[in-house]
Design a protein around this motif. Structure first.
Motif, short mmCIF file in Angstrom:
data_model
loop_
_atom_site.label_atom_id
_atom_site.label_comp_id
_atom_site.label_asym_id
_atom_site.label_seq_id
_atom_site.Cartn_x
_atom_site.Cartn_y
_atom_site.Cartn_z
N TYR A 89 0.83 -1.21 0.00
CA TYR A 89 0.00 0.00 0.00
C TYR A 89 0.87 1.26 0.00
O TYR A 89 0.55 2.24 -0.66
N GLU A 90 1.98 1.23 0.75
CA GLU A 90 2.90 2.36 0.75
C GLU A 90 3.51 2.56 -0.63
O GLU A 90 3.64 3.69 -1.10
N TYR A 91 3.86 1.47 -1.29
CA TYR A 91 4.42 1.54 -2.64
C TYR A 91 3.38 2.10 -3.62
O TYR A 91 3.69 2.97 -4.45
N ILE A 92 2.15 1.62 -3.53
CA ILE A 92 1.08 2.11 -4.40
C ILE A 92 0.86 3.60 -4.17
O ILE A 92 0.69 4.37 -5.13
N SER A 93 0.89 4.02 -2.93
CA SER A 93 0.71 5.44 -2.61
C SER A 93 1.84 6.27 -3.23
O SER A 93 1.59 7.35 -3.78
N ARG A 94 3.08 5.77 -3.17
CA ARG A 94 4.21 6.47 -3.80
C ARG A 94 4.04 6.54 -5.32
O ARG A 94 4.32 7.56 -5.93
N LEU A 95 3.56 5.44 -5.91
CA LEU A 95 3.30 5.45 -7.36
C LEU A 95 2.28 6.51 -7.72
O LEU A 95 2.45 7.24 -8.70
N LEU A 96 1.22 6.59 -6.94
CA LEU A 96 0.18 7.58 -7.21
C LEU A 96 0.73 9.00 -7.07
O LEU A 96 0.43 9.87 -7.88
N PHE A 97 1.53 9.22 -6.04
CA PHE A 97 2.14 10.53 -5.83
C PHE A 97 3.02 10.91 -7.01
O PHE A 97 2.95 12.02 -7.53
N GLN A 98 3.86 9.96 -7.44
CA GLN A 98 4.74 10.21 -8.57
C GLN A 98 3.94 10.41 -9.86
O GLN A 98 4.29 11.26 -10.69
#
Length: 134
Positions: A89-98
């Motif tokens: 979920y943290e990785y997905i959140s970073r992807l969305l941010f990027q």
């Protein structure tokens, strides 16, 4: 009240009613569906060049991932599985941010794919538990 506003309010009440009556498993399923819907909207807005609405849709998806899916994890009870999901979920959140910063459809697609994989596993697990005798 305009026709569009009325339809929006009606839809919101329908979702709220469904959430109030849903099992915990169904609530998580609804979160996955909501995140996917927001990512689809973000992709459409990005393709149309509507950067403001793209950002709003990505923010909504991030809120669902962080404030809904990740917040629902119980790391004490769930152990390693919950920890791995938290990392995802943290990785997905970073992807969305990027994706938001870079206007990257590829990163939106990647985040969507990961959520689909996790969500389909969640749905399958729910279907299996529903078939188990009590």
């Amino acid at each position: 009240m305009t026709k569009m506003h009325g339809a929006s309010a009606y839809a919101r009440v329908g979702v709220e009613s469904e959430a109030l009556q849903a099992s915990p498993h169904k609530l998580i399923t609804m979160l996955f569906d909501g995140a996917q819907s927001s990512i689809r909207a973000a992709r459409l807005h990005l393709q149309a060049g509507n950067i403001e609405d793209k950002g709003k849709a990505i923010s909504k998806a991030m809120d669902i991932v962080n404030g809904g899916l990740a917040a629902s994890l119980d790391v004490k009870t769930g152990g390693e599985v919950a920890e791995n999901l938290m990392s995802l979920y943290e990785y997905i959140s970073r992807l969305l941010f990027q994706a938001n910063l870079e206007n990257s459809d590829a990163k939106l697609e990647q985040a969507s794919g990961l959520l689909e994989t996790i969500g389909s596993g969640w749905r399958e697990a729910g279907g299996q538990s529903a078939k188990q005798p009590a």
